[in-house]
Structure formats: C-alpha cells, structure tokens
Write a protein that holds these residues in place. Structure first.
Motif: not given
Length: 480
Positions: A42-50, A73-74
């Motif tokens: 969550r947040g930052g430069s790393t994308p979340t799981m679609p 959790d996921l």
C-alpha cells in the motif's frame, strides 16, 4: 520481522497457526504493525495487487487455507516486478547507429589508437587490407573508454567506432554481451583481435558461435610481467582456452611463439611470424652515420614505465656524468616506478623533453648513440626509426630485438649496467664502430623491413586479404 518468522515452514498445522495468529496480534499491540508501505503493497512506489487477483485469491483460499492462514490478509504477498535494465540495449543501439547499415569485410578489435608500437602495427594491418582491395570495408572497434588520437591516420575505407565510449555505463559482462551481438550480426569474413580484453572474453565465451561465419585471427606480441617477474597477459589468460576458435595467432617476433607453444601447450602450427615493416622512406644502405665526430650526447625515447626500466637508465646516466642524456617520452608511472622517475629527474646530465611524434625528428648529429633499455619486448618498432635515422643502437638482446639486430651488436644481459656503459663508451670514442654498426642496421632494415615483405606475408595468410571482391556479410540489425 515476526511476520516473516511465523510463516516459516514449521508453521504448518492448524494448532501452530492459531498460536502464531495470537502471538502476531500480541506483537502488533506491543510494538505496532510489522510492515512498511512498501512491504504491505500500500502506498509508496510499490503497486498493490490488482483487485481481480485479490478476489480470485479469496475464492481460492476457501479451497486451500494455506493461501491465507488465520490472522493474515492478502498483504502477506509481496508484489514482484520483473527487473528491466535497458542500458545494454541502448548501448547496442548507439553502437549500431555508428556502425551503420553497410556490410564490412574486416573487423579489428583494438583497445585504442594512440602512440605505441602495437598501435602502429594496427595501422599497418588496416593499410594492407585497404591496399589489397579498394572495395574492402574495414570496421575498427576500440573497446576501451579512452581517446584514440591516431584514428585520424586510418584510411578512408576504415570506419572507427568508439565502442568503449558508448558502452562505458555497462559492466564488463554486459560489454561482452553487446560486442558479441554486434559481431554475430555483422557476420564479417574476418575478425582480427589486437590487445582488447573485451574481445578476448568474447572469444572465450562465444568463440564457437563467432567462428561459424568469421575467420578469427589474434595478434599477441609478448608476455607482460608482474612485480615478481611472473609472466602475465593475454596469452597467459586466454590462449590455451581460446585457440580452438582461432584461425591463427600473428606475432611480430620469433621468440614468444616458441615460449607459448612450450609452456602453454598450444600447437606451434597456430603461430605465424609476420615482422612489422618500417613505414618511412628507406634510406640508402651506404649512407653514413648521423653522429658528428665529436658527438657527446645519448638519445633515449619511449614510454616511461616499468617495462622500459627508467631505473636502469638512471643508473647508466649516473655512471656517465660527462655524457648528456636526452630523454623523450611521457611517464606512465606509479609506486616504486614513480620513485625511479624522480631519481632520473634528479640527475644533472639528464633532460626530460616530454612527448615526441617521430624519432627521426629528435635525433641529431650531437647524439652518438640511441640507448634502448627494457625488461621485456616484442619487436620495438622505434628501433626501425633509429636505424633509418642512421644512429647507432645500444640495446639488450631481448625478445624480437634479436630478429632485427645481430646478437653481437647487443648487450647480452638486459640489466647489466656495466655492459651498457662499456658499450656506450665504445660507440662514443670510435667513429669507425658507429659507422660499421649503422651500416649493419641499415642493411637489416632494407632487407627485412620492407612494406612489400609485410603485405606479402599477409597475402599468404589464409583468408586475411583474399576475402573475395563481393561482400556476403550482413550489417548490424538495428533493434535486433
């Protein structure tokens, strides 16, 4: 931290999972959540799981509880992005743009083109190729990120590309990968490797692929030696592993092929001795010596580094205080060798003149001899210039020097200060000795160092010049 530990392999059954769940909750209450925006996705430069994948994972977890153990959790799944480093492709594109779409008949892999004996040899080879066939197209790739001031001396049929400059941002392995891609795409009839470490590594790793379409030759002139005088260099590092992929090894002297064949187990038939020529107008063999009858100076010219023994030069000069030594050349020194250079500067009968262009331009009637000090050699082409300038040579019987001058005209031990001083004194006090020596030098130069001898030797080298009048090779494929 505890999140990672509690999901290890030992956490396998429902009882330990439940215990781990309550321990994690307790740990979170005491110390806060053990995650960062980047690690949780969550947040930052790393994308979340679609979102669609989250729904699918929740459905699958009903069938396989191990996907989402209690209390998780996921976000326990880290997001993985495929690493993409496009620098090698960008470098290949830049090199390809300078190589151009035209086909080539010959490729020479060199470190650079600057003042030096090996660099003169590179120019000789390119000139011979150009003269043998006006339709030849020659690509010269300099693989070190260094200036090549002598590139301006290449003939019009040659294209010089600074491969080392355009791949300087890459590590060594990536440079090798780009170079082999370029060479295989070019599919030239002949590749000639001269003192390029990237080029040698290409042969080592990809020699079989490269030799399918290109005849590969390498030039090696001599060993180098470390501070313990153990032999090092391209022959020692690569030759025994690379020779099955080589059409031949070209050497400018007769001594080192014997050494490498004996010590490395390389077949003697692999080597071809092709002496370098003199590239200036040949003088009359009957010409008299340059030195004036009362000449009292000694000329020394070359690269001031450990190989050329500035310590020996200083020792000889210190033993002859009534003789002035004119020293030409740029220093390439460090450590103890730099101290030797400082000792040379401290002598009152030594003048350091700096760089020079041609030996013939700095030799004068005031010099009674040219002094050549060295610890090891191939064949120093500067001796051809000295002979053409009609100046007597005082040099050791090292490497390919014995292919040019008779052993009785040389100092037997390369480190014998007394022998050098004795030889110089003999030349200083005997104009007859100087005349006789100059005559023998000129005879050797005219007899063995003609351009026609060199080009004829290359003509006899299978596939080097006789590549055919049409070029079937392809050009670098842009974007391939």
């Amino acid at each position: 931290m505890f999140e990672r530990m509690s999901q290890n392999r030992w956490v396998r059954n429902r009882y330990t999972r439940r215990v781990a769940h309550w321990v994690r909750r307790l740990y979170a209450l005491l110390f806060g959540p053990d995650e960062t925006p980047e690690s949780s996705g969550r947040g930052g430069s790393t994308p979340t799981m679609p979102h669609w994948l989250q729904e699918e994972m929740l459905l699958l977890a009903a069938l396989e509880p191990e996907l989402l153990p209690p209390g998780t959790d996921l976000n326990r799944y880290g997001f993985y992005s495929v690493p993409m480093d496009t620098r090698a492709g960008e470098a290949y594109e830049a090199v390809s743009a300078y190589v151009g779409p035209q086909p080539y008949t010959h490729v020479l892999l060199i470190p650079w083109l600057k003042q030096g004996g090996a660099d003169r040899g590179i120019l000789y080879h390119v000139r011979a190729i150009a003269e043998s066939d006006p339709g030849a197209r020659i690509l010269v790739l300099s693989t070190e990120n260094a200036a090549s001031p002598w590139a301006s001396r290449l003939p019009a049929q040659a294209t010089h590309v600074e491969f080392g400059r355009y791949t300087a941002m890459l590590d060594f392995n990536q440079q090798v990968a780009v170079l082999v891609r370029v060479l295989i795409q070019l599919r030239t009839s002949l590749v000639h490797l001269v003192n390029s470490r990237v080029g040698w590594e290409v042969i080592l790793r990809h020699g079989l692929a490269l030799s399918q379409h290109s005849r590969v030759y390498a030039s090696i002139f001599c060993d180098d030696y470390d501070h313990r005088m153990n032999p090092v260099g391209y022959a020692r590092d690569y030759l025994r592993y690379c020779y099955p992929y080589l059409a031949g090894v070209i050497c400018d002297n007769s001594r080192y092929p014997e050494v490498w064949s004996r010590e490395l187990g390389v077949p003697a038939s692999l080597f071809t001795v092709i002496p370098f020529p003199y590239d200036g107008p040949l003088p009359d063999p009957a010409a008299s010596a340059l030195s004036a009858p009362d000449a009292s100076r000694v000329l020394w010219a070359g690269r001031l580094d450990r190989q050329k023994r500035p310590d020996l030069l200083a020792a000889i000069a210190a033993r002859m205080p009534d003789v002035h030594f004119d020293v030409y050349g740029s220093p390439v020194m460090s450590g103890a060798a730099a101290q030797d250079l400082q000792g040379l500067k401290a002598l009152r009968n030594v003048t350091l003149h700096g760089e020079f262009q041609r030996l013939e331009a700095v030799a004068s009637p005031a010099h009674f001899a040219y002094l050549h000090t060295t610890a090891w050699e191939g064949t120093p082409t500067i001796l051809f210039d000295v002979a053409a300038a009609r100046l007597s040579i005082c040099a050791p019987a090292v490497g390919g020097i014995v292919d040019f001058l008779s052993p009785q005209d040389l100092v037997a031990d390369a480190g014998d200060v007394d022998a050098f001083v004795q030889r110089l004194q003999q030349l200083r006090h005997s104009a007859e000795a100087r005349e006789a020596l100059v005559k023998r030098q000129l005879e050797s130069l005219v007899r063995n160092r003609r351009w026609s001898n060199f080009s004829g030797d290359l003509q006899n080298l299978e596939g080097y010049l006789a590549h055919g009048k049409t070029v079937a090779a392809g050009a670098v494929v842009h974007g391939a």
